[in-house]
Design an enzyme around this catalytic site. Structure first.
Site, short mmCIF file in Angstrom:
data_model
loop_
_atom_site.label_atom_id
_atom_site.label_comp_id
_atom_site.label_asym_id
_atom_site.label_seq_id
_atom_site.Cartn_x
_atom_site.Cartn_y
_atom_site.Cartn_z
N ARG A 1 0.86 -1.20 0.00
CA ARG A 1 0.00 0.00 0.00
C ARG A 1 0.89 1.24 0.00
O ARG A 1 1.68 1.43 0.93
CB ARG A 1 -0.89 0.00 1.24
CG ARG A 1 -1.83 1.19 1.36
CD ARG A 1 -2.51 1.19 2.73
NE ARG A 1 -3.21 -0.05 2.98
CZ ARG A 1 -3.61 -0.46 4.19
NH1 ARG A 1 -3.37 0.29 5.26
NH2 ARG A 1 -4.25 -1.60 4.34
N HIS B 1 1.75 -2.23 5.71
CA HIS B 1 1.50 -2.54 4.29
C HIS B 1 2.47 -1.79 3.38
O HIS B 1 2.84 -2.28 2.31
CB HIS B 1 0.07 -2.15 3.91
CG HIS B 1 -0.96 -3.12 4.36
ND1 HIS B 1 -1.28 -4.26 3.65
CD2 HIS B 1 -1.77 -3.13 5.45
CE1 HIS B 1 -2.25 -4.92 4.27
NE2 HIS B 1 -2.55 -4.25 5.38
N HIS C 1 -5.19 -10.05 8.65
CA HIS C 1 -3.95 -9.28 8.52
C HIS C 1 -2.73 -10.08 8.97
O HIS C 1 -2.67 -10.52 10.11
CB HIS C 1 -4.11 -8.01 9.37
CG HIS C 1 -2.94 -7.08 9.34
ND1 HIS C 1 -3.02 -5.81 8.81
CD2 HIS C 1 -1.67 -7.20 9.82
CE1 HIS C 1 -1.86 -5.20 8.96
NE2 HIS C 1 -1.02 -6.02 9.57
N GLU D 1 -7.15 -8.06 13.80
CA GLU D 1 -7.76 -8.33 12.49
C GLU D 1 -7.46 -9.74 12.04
O GLU D 1 -6.29 -10.10 11.85
CB GLU D 1 -7.23 -7.33 11.45
CG GLU D 1 -7.56 -5.87 11.78
CD GLU D 1 -6.84 -4.88 10.90
OE1 GLU D 1 -7.20 -3.68 10.95
OE2 GLU D 1 -5.92 -5.29 10.15
N ASP E 1 -3.56 -8.52 3.49
CA ASP E 1 -4.91 -8.72 4.03
C ASP E 1 -5.58 -9.73 3.11
O ASP E 1 -5.69 -9.49 1.89
CB ASP E 1 -5.70 -7.42 4.01
CG ASP E 1 -5.15 -6.39 4.98
OD1 ASP E 1 -4.48 -6.77 5.95
OD2 ASP E 1 -5.41 -5.19 4.77
#
Length: 222
Positions: free
Chosen positions: A91, A136, A204, A201, A143
């Protein structure tokens, strides 16, 4: 003449296969083509409700080491009639910056009912759902979920991807036995193949001994 031919071939390669990546990064499909991909930040189906800066193509970019580990996991799952499905991987920092700007606009709650119904937007920073830096952006965090190859459906994990709330914690108890089993299947195969999970999460995971533990990259996904 040879230089012209070289640059023509290089340009053709880039158009077909994507941008020239930073050393140590690869397009996942150059290593493993069978993993399903649905980059949620490319479209409106995410907690902001709009495409996110830096996402231009539905194509996963990760560090080479991460790609090799994911390939191994995929080969294990395929034998069970299953497949990985990735929602996000590398990301860009510009995407994280977009999240931060959005979080500060408190009256922009377009997707609250779906993604954070019980969390005040004003508390997203304090409770750790939004941060100015993300693992990320280092290229070794993913994810993801698991898909049944026969039906094409995602396994039911008890909460959707990117749901902000206790329900997304991996060991949340108020879900069905099947949902807990599915979460533990994903967790087990990821941990056994070199990834460490995140406490808040279920989707993740970060590669252990990631190659760029302190570097946050900002090249776009295209």
């Amino acid at each position: 003449m040879k230089k012209i031919i070289f640059f023509f071939i290089l340009g053709f390669y880039t158009n077909i296969f994507g941008q020239k990546l930073t050393s140590g990064f690869v397009y996942l499909d150059s290593i493993e083509k069978t993993i399903r991909v649905e980059l949620r930040y490319l479209n409106n189906n995410n907690f902001i409700g709009k495409p996110i800066d830096g996402y231009y193509k539905n194509r996963v970019i990760v560090t080479y080491k991460t790609a090799i580990a994911l390939k191994k996991i995929q080969q294990i799952l395929i034998k069970k009639g299953l497949s990985l499905k990735i929602f996000d991987a590398y990301r860009p920092q510009q995407s994280v910056n977009h999240f931060v700007r959005w979080a500060k606009v408190l009256d922009d709650t377009l997707m609250k009912a779906k993604y954070y119904p019980k969390v005040s937007k004003s508390k997203l920073f304090k409770q750790g759902y939004i941060a100015s830096k993300s693992g990320h952006t280092r290229g070794s965090t993913v994810d993801l979920t698991i898909v049944n190859l026969k039906t094409g459906e995602e396994l039911n994990m008890g909460s959707p991807f990117d749901f902000f709330g206790e329900q997304s914690h991996p060991f949340y108890k108020k879900i069905s036995i099947i949902e807990r089993k599915n979460r533990m299947l994903l967790r087990k195969v990821m941990i056994e193949n070199g990834f460490k999970p995140y406490d808040n999460e279920w989707w993740h995971f970060t590669l252990k001994n990631e190659p760029f533990p302190k570097t946050y990259f900002n090249f776009p996904i295209k």
